[in-house]
Design a protein around this motif. Structure first.
Motif, PDB file in Angstrom:
ATOM      1  N   GLY A   1       5.777  29.006  -9.210  1.00 42.90           N
ATOM      2  CA  GLY A   1       6.305  27.752  -8.670  1.00 42.90           C
ATOM      3  C   GLY A   1       7.773  27.856  -8.288  1.00 42.90           C
ATOM      4  N   TRP A   2       8.560  28.509  -9.114  1.00 41.03           N
ATOM      5  CA  TRP A   2       9.983  28.690  -8.833  1.00 41.03           C
ATOM      6  C   TRP A   2      10.192  29.523  -7.572  1.00 41.03           C
ATOM      7  CZ3 TRP A   2      14.619  26.935  -9.283  1.00 41.03           C
ATOM      8  CH2 TRP A   2      15.703  27.753  -8.989  1.00 41.03           C
ATOM      9  N   ARG A   3       9.436  30.621  -7.460  1.00 40.86           N
ATOM     10  CA  ARG A   3       9.552  31.472  -6.276  1.00 40.86           C
ATOM     11  C   ARG A   3       9.157  30.705  -5.016  1.00 40.86           C
ATOM     12  NH1 ARG A   3       8.509  37.755  -7.218  1.00 40.86           N
ATOM     13  NH2 ARG A   3       9.196  37.652  -5.089  1.00 40.86           N
ATOM     14  N   TYR A   4       8.107  29.891  -5.103  1.00 40.80           N
ATOM     15  CA  TYR A   4       7.681  29.077  -3.968  1.00 40.80           C
ATOM     16  C   TYR A   4       8.765  28.077  -3.579  1.00 40.80           C
ATOM     17  CZ  TYR A   4       5.196  25.591  -1.248  1.00 40.80           C
ATOM     18  OH  TYR A   4       4.845  24.715  -0.269  1.00 40.80           O
ATOM     19  N   PHE A   5       9.329  27.394  -4.572  1.00 38.75           N
ATOM     20  CA  PHE A   5      10.370  26.404  -4.340  1.00 38.75           C
ATOM     21  C   PHE A   5      11.573  27.016  -3.620  1.00 38.75           C
ATOM     22  CE2 PHE A   5      14.321  24.430  -5.894  1.00 38.75           C
ATOM     23  CZ  PHE A   5      14.127  23.123  -5.465  1.00 38.75           C
ATOM     24  N   VAL A   6      12.050  28.145  -4.123  1.00 39.65           N
ATOM     25  CA  VAL A   6      13.230  28.793  -3.545  1.00 39.65           C
ATOM     26  C   VAL A   6      12.923  29.343  -2.154  1.00 39.65           C
ATOM     27  CG1 VAL A   6      14.823  30.739  -3.803  1.00 39.65           C
ATOM     28  CG2 VAL A   6      14.289  29.303  -5.762  1.00 39.65           C
ATOM     29  N   THR A   7      11.769  29.978  -1.992  1.00 37.61           N
ATOM     30  CA  THR A   7      11.419  30.592  -0.710  1.00 37.61           C
ATOM     31  C   THR A   7      11.277  29.550   0.388  1.00 37.61           C
ATOM     32  OG1 THR A   7      10.286  32.384  -1.845  1.00 37.61           O
ATOM     33  CG2 THR A   7       9.758  32.071   0.475  1.00 37.61           C
ATOM     34  N   THR A   8      10.608  28.437   0.104  1.00 33.18           N
ATOM     35  CA  THR A   8      10.433  27.418   1.141  1.00 33.18           C
ATOM     36  C   THR A   8      11.763  26.816   1.563  1.00 33.18           C
ATOM     37  OG1 THR A   8       9.954  25.758  -0.547  1.00 33.18           O
ATOM     38  CG2 THR A   8       8.080  26.809   0.519  1.00 33.18           C
ATOM     39  N   ARG A   9      12.655  26.639   0.627  1.00 34.01           N
ATOM     40  CA  ARG A   9      13.957  26.071   0.985  1.00 34.01           C
ATOM     41  C   ARG A   9      14.857  27.088   1.681  1.00 34.01           C
ATOM     42  NH1 ARG A   9      11.144  23.112  -1.789  1.00 34.01           N
ATOM     43  NH2 ARG A   9      11.536  20.927  -2.119  1.00 34.01           N
ATOM     44  N   ALA A  10      14.706  28.345   1.351  1.00 32.41           N
ATOM     45  CA  ALA A  10      15.481  29.389   2.029  1.00 32.41           C
ATOM     46  C   ALA A  10      15.027  29.530   3.478  1.00 32.41           C
ATOM     47  CB  ALA A  10      15.340  30.715   1.303  1.00 32.41           C
ATOM     48  N   LEU A  11      13.736  29.365   3.729  1.00 34.38           N
ATOM     49  CA  LEU A  11      13.218  29.519   5.082  1.00 34.38           C
ATOM     50  C   LEU A  11      13.499  28.317   5.971  1.00 34.38           C
ATOM     51  CD1 LEU A  11       9.760  31.152   4.364  1.00 34.38           C
ATOM     52  CD2 LEU A  11      11.789  32.245   5.300  1.00 34.38           C
ATOM     53  N   SER A  12      13.455  27.125   5.403  1.00 35.90           N
ATOM     54  CA  SER A  12      13.556  25.941   6.236  1.00 35.90           C
ATOM     55  C   SER A  12      14.913  25.239   6.169  1.00 35.90           C
ATOM     56  CB  SER A  12      12.450  24.962   5.867  1.00 35.90           C
ATOM     57  OG  SER A  12      12.585  24.550   4.529  1.00 35.90           O
ATOM     58  N   GLY A  13      15.780  25.634   5.276  1.00 32.95           N
ATOM     59  CA  GLY A  13      17.099  25.025   5.206  1.00 32.95           C
ATOM     60  C   GLY A  13      17.045  23.593   4.742  1.00 32.95           C
ATOM     61  N   LYS A  14      17.820  22.724   5.368  1.00 27.68           N
ATOM     62  CA  LYS A  14      17.904  21.331   4.950  1.00 27.68           C
ATOM     63  C   LYS A  14      16.653  20.542   5.305  1.00 27.68           C
ATOM     64  CE  LYS A  14      22.890  20.998   5.131  1.00 27.68           C
ATOM     65  NZ  LYS A  14      24.041  20.322   5.707  1.00 27.68           N
ATOM     66  N   ASN A  15      15.919  20.951   6.323  1.00 30.19           N
ATOM     67  CA  ASN A  15      14.727  20.231   6.752  1.00 30.19           C
ATOM     68  C   ASN A  15      13.490  20.791   6.073  1.00 30.19           C
ATOM     69  OD1 ASN A  15      16.241  18.682   8.532  1.00 30.19           O
ATOM     70  ND2 ASN A  15      16.146  20.273  10.087  1.00 30.19           N
ATOM     71  N   HIS A  16      13.537  20.939   4.751  1.00 29.02           N
ATOM     72  CA  HIS A  16      12.418  21.500   4.040  1.00 29.02           C
ATOM     73  C   HIS A  16      11.279  20.498   3.966  1.00 29.02           C
ATOM     74  CE1 HIS A  16      14.923  19.488   1.043  1.00 29.02           C
ATOM     75  NE2 HIS A  16      13.836  19.287   0.352  1.00 29.02           N
ATOM     76  N   ASN A  17      10.074  21.031   3.968  1.00 27.93           N
ATOM     77  CA  ASN A  17       8.870  20.210   3.913  1.00 27.93           C
ATOM     78  C   ASN A  17       8.540  19.902   2.466  1.00 27.93           C
ATOM     79  OD1 ASN A  17       8.548  20.382   6.674  1.00 27.93           O
ATOM     80  ND2 ASN A  17       7.435  22.299   6.509  1.00 27.93           N
ATOM     81  N   ARG A  18       8.303  18.627   2.186  1.00 27.98           N
ATOM     82  CA  ARG A  18       7.899  18.229   0.863  1.00 27.98           C
ATOM     83  C   ARG A  18       6.446  17.810   0.918  1.00 27.98           C
ATOM     84  NH1 ARG A  18      13.116  14.818  -1.188  1.00 27.98           N
ATOM     85  NH2 ARG A  18      14.483  16.600  -1.326  1.00 27.98           N
ATOM     86  N   ILE A  19       5.738  18.148  -0.106  1.00 26.95           N
ATOM     87  CA  ILE A  19       4.329  17.785  -0.179  1.00 26.95           C
ATOM     88  C   ILE A  19       4.215  16.493  -0.961  1.00 26.95           C
ATOM     89  CG2 ILE A  19       2.070  18.485  -1.025  1.00 26.95           C
ATOM     90  CD1 ILE A  19       3.003  21.377  -0.743  1.00 26.95           C
ATOM     91  N   TYR A  20       3.628  15.502  -0.347  1.00 29.83           N
ATOM     92  CA  TYR A  20       3.391  14.227  -1.015  1.00 29.83           C
ATOM     93  C   TYR A  20       1.904  14.101  -1.265  1.00 29.83           C
ATOM     94  CZ  TYR A  20       8.122  13.141   0.363  1.00 29.83           C
ATOM     95  OH  TYR A  20       9.484  13.165   0.521  1.00 29.83           O
TER      96      TYR A  20
END
Length: 61
Positions: A39-58
């Motif tokens: 989960g931590w690796r996923y969290f960091v990787t998604t934010r590193a790839l997308s920057g400020k416009n990261h996708n959140r899952i609702y």
């Protein structure tokens, strides 16, 4: 600024944390600690790839 931090964290994660994909870990048999690392690796990787416009899952209720 946030993207730089997440890019740095992603590089640190790649070096320090284990890659469970290479080990062929079954998620159904993973321990809570292993799931937390995934989960931590996923969290960091998604934010590193997308920057400020990261996708959140609702999740729908």
């Amino acid at each position: 600024m946030g993207t730089i931090i997440f890019n740095l964290l992603a590089k640190i994660n790649k070096v320090i944390l284990p890659s469970y994909t290479k080990q062929g870990l079954d998620l159904a048999k993973a321990s809570k600690f292993q799931l937390a690392i995934i989960g931590w690796r996923y969290f960091v990787t998604t934010r590193a790839l997308s920057g400020k416009n990261h996708n959140r899952i609702y999740w729908a209720k």
